[in-house]
Structures are given as structure tokens and as C-alpha cells.
Design an enzyme around this catalytic site. Structure first.
Site, PDB file in Angstrom:
ATOM      1  N   GLU A  41      -4.712 -34.401   8.051  1.00 41.25           N
ATOM      2  CA  GLU A  41      -4.865 -33.991   9.439  1.00 41.25           C
ATOM      3  C   GLU A  41      -3.755 -32.979   9.716  1.00 41.25           C
ATOM      4  O   GLU A  41      -2.585 -33.261   9.442  1.00 41.25           O
ATOM      5  CB  GLU A  41      -4.720 -35.201  10.369  1.00 41.25           C
ATOM      6  CG  GLU A  41      -4.900 -34.785  11.814  1.00 41.25           C
ATOM      7  CD  GLU A  41      -4.843 -35.945  12.803  1.00 41.25           C
ATOM      8  OE1 GLU A  41      -4.711 -37.107  12.380  1.00 41.25           O
ATOM      9  OE2 GLU A  41      -4.920 -35.649  14.011  1.00 41.25           O
ATOM     10  N   ARG A 267      -0.203 -46.850  -0.877  1.00 37.35           N
ATOM     11  CA  ARG A 267       0.530 -45.662  -0.482  1.00 37.35           C
ATOM     12  C   ARG A 267       1.896 -45.653  -1.149  1.00 37.35           C
ATOM     13  O   ARG A 267       2.387 -46.683  -1.613  1.00 37.35           O
ATOM     14  CB  ARG A 267       0.646 -45.557   1.030  1.00 37.35           C
ATOM     15  CG  ARG A 267       1.293 -46.733   1.730  1.00 37.35           C
ATOM     16  CD  ARG A 267       1.118 -46.655   3.236  1.00 37.35           C
ATOM     17  NE  ARG A 267       1.899 -45.593   3.824  1.00 37.35           N
ATOM     18  CZ  ARG A 267       1.379 -44.604   4.568  1.00 37.35           C
ATOM     19  NH1 ARG A 267       0.098 -44.564   4.817  1.00 37.35           N
ATOM     20  NH2 ARG A 267       2.151 -43.683   5.086  1.00 37.35           N
ATOM     21  N   LYS A 277       4.172 -39.081   9.567  1.00 37.36           N
ATOM     22  CA  LYS A 277       4.278 -37.784  10.227  1.00 37.36           C
ATOM     23  C   LYS A 277       4.796 -37.932  11.648  1.00 37.36           C
ATOM     24  O   LYS A 277       5.545 -37.099  12.134  1.00 37.36           O
ATOM     25  CB  LYS A 277       2.919 -37.086  10.220  1.00 37.36           C
ATOM     26  CG  LYS A 277       2.634 -36.422   8.885  1.00 37.36           C
ATOM     27  CD  LYS A 277       1.386 -35.582   8.943  1.00 37.36           C
ATOM     28  CE  LYS A 277       0.171 -36.449   8.965  1.00 37.36           C
ATOM     29  NZ  LYS A 277      -1.069 -35.716   8.720  1.00 37.36           N
TER      30      LYS A 277
HETATM   31  P1  ATP Z   1       1.236 -40.382   7.874  1.00 32.05           P
HETATM   32  O1  ATP Z   1       1.207 -41.826   7.494  1.00 32.05           O
HETATM   33  O2  ATP Z   1       2.375 -39.638   7.318  1.00 32.05           O
HETATM   34  O3  ATP Z   1       1.074 -40.139   9.330  1.00 32.05           O
HETATM   35  P2  ATP Z   1      -1.482 -39.898   7.510  1.00 32.05           P
HETATM   36  O4  ATP Z   1      -2.191 -40.850   6.632  1.00 32.05           O
HETATM   37  O5  ATP Z   1      -1.689 -40.092   8.945  1.00 32.05           O
HETATM   38  O6  ATP Z   1       0.022 -39.802   7.106  1.00 32.05           O
HETATM   39  P3  ATP Z   1      -3.169 -37.758   6.814  1.00 32.05           P
HETATM   40  O7  ATP Z   1      -3.015 -36.327   7.110  1.00 32.05           O
HETATM   41  O8  ATP Z   1      -4.301 -38.489   7.395  1.00 32.05           O
HETATM   42  O9  ATP Z   1      -1.818 -38.409   7.204  1.00 32.05           O
HETATM   43  O10 ATP Z   1      -3.120 -37.999   5.259  1.00 32.05           O
HETATM   44  C1  ATP Z   1      -3.890 -37.287   4.334  1.00 32.05           C
HETATM   45  C2  ATP Z   1      -4.089 -38.136   3.124  1.00 32.05           C
HETATM   46  O11 ATP Z   1      -2.851 -38.485   2.538  1.00 32.05           O
HETATM   47  C3  ATP Z   1      -4.809 -39.435   3.465  1.00 32.05           C
HETATM   48  O12 ATP Z   1      -5.844 -39.633   2.527  1.00 32.05           O
HETATM   49  C4  ATP Z   1      -3.739 -40.467   3.335  1.00 32.05           C
HETATM   50  O13 ATP Z   1      -4.272 -41.696   2.929  1.00 32.05           O
HETATM   51  C5  ATP Z   1      -2.796 -39.871   2.300  1.00 32.05           C
HETATM   52  N1  ATP Z   1      -1.448 -40.375   2.475  1.00 32.05           N
HETATM   53  C6  ATP Z   1      -0.703 -40.327   3.598  1.00 32.05           C
HETATM   54  N2  ATP Z   1       0.478 -40.934   3.413  1.00 32.05           N
HETATM   55  C7  ATP Z   1       0.485 -41.369   2.134  1.00 32.05           C
HETATM   56  C8  ATP Z   1       1.435 -42.085   1.322  1.00 32.05           C
HETATM   57  N3  ATP Z   1       2.620 -42.468   1.819  1.00 32.05           N
HETATM   58  N4  ATP Z   1       1.105 -42.361   0.044  1.00 32.05           N
HETATM   59  C9  ATP Z   1      -0.086 -41.971  -0.450  1.00 32.05           C
HETATM   60  N5  ATP Z   1      -1.004 -41.305   0.246  1.00 32.05           N
HETATM   61  C10 ATP Z   1      -0.737 -41.008   1.525  1.00 32.05           C
END
Ligand code: ATP
Ligand code: MG
Length: 572
Positions: A41, A267, A277
């Protein structure tokens, strides 16, 4: 397609997602195709956790002849910005991956996604609900209590369709209505208690401008985007596990051809690090750091600026692997990945961070010479360089003690050490500042027959120290970093306590007036060096100017001196 990441320094170990994919292929699922995606996102910069998701998704496609899409999951115009879209593309490329033609935006599918909403309404599977946000939550019930049907749940398909179209046309106030799936208000899975599919948001979108005033939710849009792109395996992190029934519900109730499968993996979490984020945005907004690319940030741009290499980050992701259970990785593993990489390729240089004058009394004053120094002992092809030497040098303040203990192998009165690549010197005395008692100068004599630091007669010295000729030194400020957070698990705070209280007040130290080997004046911004005995340093890509680079430490060495200090009771 160019994929520098096709070669990883760390051998690949297969994992459960990969086995599942291979099994699906063998049984002809998804027509034997493999298509993954990385779906950020654009509401922040990517961090090291995203790097893991990138490595997993692009890595699988690369290894098995599949395709990996980059898709911006841009369904929420309130938090998304073009700046983030651009930084994400830059970071994925920098990590060594290439999506080729396969760049998508969820917003590019808005028309189809909306069309499927009308389809659900016509099938009696979705309804327009006039409850306020608070009431939607209240009606949803609790973990232990069933939810209650919305009073608007039994609207006819015709009425719903008319209302949905009016929602789209902008006739209703923001927050006054939602489109909800009609699933099961008694489901033990909260996500199935008539989740919201569309909300009214009168906000312009960075790609669709003011065309839309209704926007789909993540849970609704995601499976549709996956299906429309022909994704076969939709990989996400474990917190989405109980969203999977909803993912499947959407996928199976709208008329999409392709039927992707969601698979969850653990994760990446790191000690002393926050990976969210939202929290990283707060650090930026509250100016706890200098920006998203502050070298202390766990963002890809921060790590890049710090001096991390894509190879080191890919190696870390490979090493931590893909698991089904969450765990926290020691941040030392990340640092070690960088050490392993830079040890092989960073040129060496000498840099005295906290200079103390060393005068060689029997070296002709005003004279000088150039000595040969090895650029990288790990890489014979890197050759040698000339380092200027003279009677007045700087050595590290820590490398001298007026009254050293027996097992201090550096300089002290009467003691002999090797000056790296230069000569053996023996300390003859030192001068102090009469008012403070601080040592301001060390005096010594050198043994001319020990040139190059070679023992003339087989006599041994225990210590080798680095130095820089005072007259030739490049004087500069050097930035040293410690963890941004002082707590090992910064997010583990009692309720009502802000994780910010765990910030490390000493995460940045500026050492002023360091004395650097003169060749470092021409270091290009972004170049990485090993300063002997001090660690790996990077010429900052933002703050360096021609002729005056600003260095910061990417990571310290696994320093044997640190161990010596420990044994001596931590005196420094
Ligand atoms: P955040 O937890 O930092 O806000 P998010 O999951 O909201 O991250 P997205 O932009 O939706 O951010 O993430 C894009 C992809 O990265 C998703 O498929 C998410 O599952 C993956 N992702 C995010 N954080 C991690 C992590 N710590 N380890 C592995 N994959 C991750
Ligand atoms: Mg997310």
C-alpha cells in the site's frame, strides 16, 4: 528482464510455500502456472519486513519460471501519496528485482471491482447499510457474543442497487452509508460478520483524481485484484490467516475466472526495531529521525543510505527463511549479513576517530615518505595504495594509556607496538595539559629497520594500531549509530505507554574532528569502506560534498578489541 537478484550469496533452502507451489504445479492446479505479486500500500516507505516479502514473492517466481507482479494496493486515498509510489519502485529495483511489464494498481481495477459489487448486490449477497461506523462495530458483537443483524440487512436487491449507485454518484455524506457483504453475523470469525466492502470517502485519489467517492476495502479489493491479474498464489503474512475465509468468499462469489489461493507466512520482526509503517511514519512526522531515509531507520532507503547492500539484505532474507510461526530475529543477523558482504568487497582505509598526537622523536622533522598499504586482504585484485607518513601522526586516543594494565597490548610508556604498514614504535613519554591533566601528546621513537611493519629481528609486538599523518589528514566529522530503540522489543510496552519512550537517546553520536586517510577526500557519495579496526563506513549520499565526504558507520567490526575491553572491566 534483468534480475541481479538471480544470484544470491546465500544458498537457497526450500520452504513450505515453495513445496506447496511445486505440488500445485505437479498436479496441474492453476493450469500449471505460477504468478505471485508484491502488493504494497503506498502509504509509507518500504522496510526490511517488506524486503522479506519481496524476496519471497520475486524469488519464487525467479526460481520456478513464474511471474511476479508489483501491485500498488491503493484503495485508501486518505493516506496514500505519489512520493510513496515512487520510493517503492526505486526500492524494489534497488533490491535487485524487476517486475518488467507487470506493474498494476488496485485503482486501475476500480471499475471492475465496483461492477462485482453490483453483482453481489444483485445476487442478494451485499446490502447498503445506513448504520454509523460506531454502530457497525457495536452490532458486530464481541468475541464471546454473536453479532446482531443490521436493521438494513433485509433491503431488497433493487433498493440496494439503487442506493449503491447513488453512493457512487456522490449523493450521500461521507460515513453515512456503507456497502456490506451479507455473510453471517453469528460467525465465530469476526471477518465474516457482514464486513464492509465499500465506504464513502470524498477524497481525491492520486491516480483516479475525483472520479470516485466510494472506495473498496482491502479485504474486498485484494482477492479481486489477485484474480484479475491471474495470481496463482497470493502470499501474505500470518495476521491475514483469519481473513482467508473472506478472501475465498469474495473470490468464489464474484464471476472471476481465476481462483488464486492465499497462503500465509511469518512476518519478519527484528530486535531493537519497529516494523510498522504507521509507527515509522510517526518517527518521521515527530522528527525523531531526519526522514524516512535516516540511516537509523529500518526502511530500505534508510538501510541503503546507511551503507547496506542489496546482497546483504537478500542474504538476510534467505537466512531467516519462510516459516509458519512468528518469531523475532536478532538484529545482529542483519548486521552480520552486511559484515559478510562488505568484508569481501569494501576497500580498507585508516581513520582515527578520536585523534591523539603521536610525535616520532627520531624521525627527521619535515621529512616524509609514502608507504604501501593493502587495499583489501580478502581481495588480492584490489591491490595496494600509498599512504603518507611523517614524524607527526594521529593515533586513536584509546590506543594509549599512561598507566596501562599488563594485558593492554597497545601503547603505554616503554611499550612497543606496530604502526600498521609503517614501523615499530616505542613510547618514550607523554605530555599532559597542565590544567586538566589530559594526555595531549605521546612521544616515541621508531625503528627504521622495521619498515612496512615487519619485524627486523624476529622480535614480536603484541599490538598493531592504525594512524594517520597529521599534516596529510582529512579532518571530518563522523557519525556513529547505535540502535534507534534501546529496548530489545520496543513495541512491548504496558498499556497506555507509548513505544516512543523506548527510543535510544544515544542512537546518533557525531564525532567531530576525526582524522582520515587523505584518499578518503575523494570518496564518492554512497561508497563503502572498512576503516581498519573501526567498522564499515559509508560516505553519506545526501550530505557529502565534493572533496568533503560525510562518513557514517554502517556497522562496527566484530571487534576483538571489544572483547579485550570487556575482560578489562569495560574501561575505555
Ligand atoms: P506494515 O505492517 O509495515 O504497516 P503492511 O502490511 O501494512 O506493513 P503493506 O504495504 O500492506 O504493508 O505490505 C505489503 C506486503 O508486505 C504485504 O503482503 C505484507 O504482508 C508484507 N509485509 C509487511 N510487513 C512485513 C514483515 N514485517 N515481514 C514480511 N512481510 C511483510
Ligand atoms: Mg497491510
Amino acid at each position: 528482464m534483468s534480475h541481479p537478484a538471480a544470484s544470491n550469496p546465500v544458498p537457497h533452502a526450500s520452504h513450505f510455500v515453495e513445496e506447496r507451489i511445486l505440488a500445485d504445479r505437479a498436479s496441474g492446479q492453476h493450469g500449471g502456472r505460477l504468478c505471485t505479486r508484491f502488493p504494497p500500500e503506498p502509504n509509507g516507505y518500504l522496510h526490511i519486513g517488506h524486503a522479506k516479502a519481496i524476496c519471497v514473492n520475486f524469488g519464487l517466481a525467479l526460481r520456478h519460471g513464474g511471474v511476479c507482479n508489483l501491485r500498488f494496493d491503493d484503495t485508501n486515498p486518505t493516506t496514500e501519496e505519489v512520493e510513496y509510489v515512487e520510493s517503492i519502485q526505486k526500492d524494489v529495483r534497488w533490491l535487485g528485482f524487476d517486475w518488467g511489464e507487470n506493474l498494476f494498481y488496485a485503482s486501475g481495477f476500480f471499475e471492475q471491482i465496483y461492477g462485482f459489487a453490483e453483482e453481489l448486490v444483485r445476487k442478494g449477497l451485499a446490502y447498503v447499510c445506513d448504520l454509523s461506523g460506531d454502530d457497525v462495530s457495536r452490532y458486530r458483537g464481541a468475541l464471546t457474543a454473536k453479532g446482531k443483524d443490521s436493521p438494513f440487512r433485509s433491503r431488497s436487491a433493487e433498493e440496494n442497487l439503487a442506493l449503491l449507485r447513488r453512493m457512487r454518484a456522490g449523493e450521500f455524506e461521507e460515513g453515512s452509508r456503507t456497502l456490506r457483504a451479507k455473510i453471517d453475523m453469528a460467525s465465530p470469525n469476526f471477518n465474516l460478520r457482514d464486513p464492509v466492502l465499500y465506504r464513502i470517502l470524498k477524497k481525491p485519489h492520486h491516480r483516479t483524481a475525483s472520479v470516485w467517492c466510494v472506495y473498496p476495502t482491502y479485504d474486498y479489493a485484494h482477492p479481486i485484484c489477485d484474480a484479475l491479474e491471474g495470481i496463482t498464489h497470493s502470499l501474505c503474512t500470518l495476521e491475514f490467516e483469519n481473513h482467508r475465509p473472506l478472501y475465498n468468499w469474495v473470490r468464489d462469489n464474484v464471476s472471476v475466472q481465476s481462483k488464486p489461493e492465499q497462503i500465509e507466512f511469518a512476518r519478519l520482526n527484528l530486535t531493537y526495531t519497529v516494523l510498522s509503517k504507521r509507527k515509522l511514519l510517526r518517527l518521521v512526522q515527530e522528527q525523531r529521525v531526519s526522514g524516512w531515509d535516516d540511516p537509523r531507520m529500518p526502511t530500505i532507503s534508510g538501510l541503503r543510505r546507511r551503507g547496506y547492500t542489496p546482497e546483504a539484505i537478500r542474504a538476510l532474507c534467505e537466512r531467516v527463511g519462510v516459516a509458519k510461526f512468528n518469531s523475532t530475529v536478532d538484529v545482529v543477523q542483519l548486521e552480520n549479513a552486511l559484515r559478510d558482504d562488505l568484508n569481501k568487497r569494501a576497500p580498507r582505509a585508516m581513520a582515527v576517530l578520536r585523534p591523539l598526537e603521536l610525535v616520532i622523536e627520531n624521525y627527521p622533522a619535515g621529512a616524509g615518505e609514502e608507504l604501501d598499504a593493502v587495499n583489501n586482504p580478502e581481495d588480492p585484485a584490489a591491490g595496494t595504495r600509498k599512504v603518507p607518513f611523517s614524524a607527526r601522526l594521529f593515533i586513536e586516543r584509546d590506543d594509549f594509556r599512561a598507566d596501562p594494565p599488563k594485558d593492554f597490548f597497545r601503547l603505554g610508556p616503554g611499550r612497543e607496538v606496530r604502526l600498521r604498514y609503517a614501523y615499530f614504535v616505542t613510547c618514550t613519554g607523554f605530555d599532559t595539559d597542565p590544567s586538566t591533566g589530559e594526555v595531549i601528546r605521546v612521544r616515541c621513537t621508531y625503528d627504521p629497520s622495521s619498515k612496512g611493519g615487519n619485524s627486523p629481528d624476529g622480535r614480536k609486538v603484541k599490538g598493531t594500531i592504525h594512524w594517520v599523518s597529521a599534516a596529510h589528514a582529512l579532518r571530518a566529522d563522523v557519525r556513529l549509530y547505535d540502535h534507534l530503540f534501546a529496548a530489545e522489543h520496543p513495541e512491548d510496552v504496558p498499556e497506555g505507554t507509548d513505544f516512543m519512550t523506548n527510543l535510544n537517546p544515544r542512537s546518533l553520536e557525531v564525532v567531530s574532528g576525526a582524522a582520515l586517510e587523505p584518499l578518503l577526500a575523494s570518496a564518492t557519495p554512497g561508497s563503502r569502506w572498512q576503516f581498519e579496526r573501526q567498522g564499515y563506513f559509508c560516505a553519506d549520499e545526501k550530505d557529502s560534498r565534493p572533496g568533503s565526504p560525510v562518513f557514517h558507520r554502517a556497522v562496527s567490526l566484530k571487534d576483538t578489541w571489544a572483547k579485550v575491553e570487556k575482560r578489562q572491566g569495560g574501561q575505555k
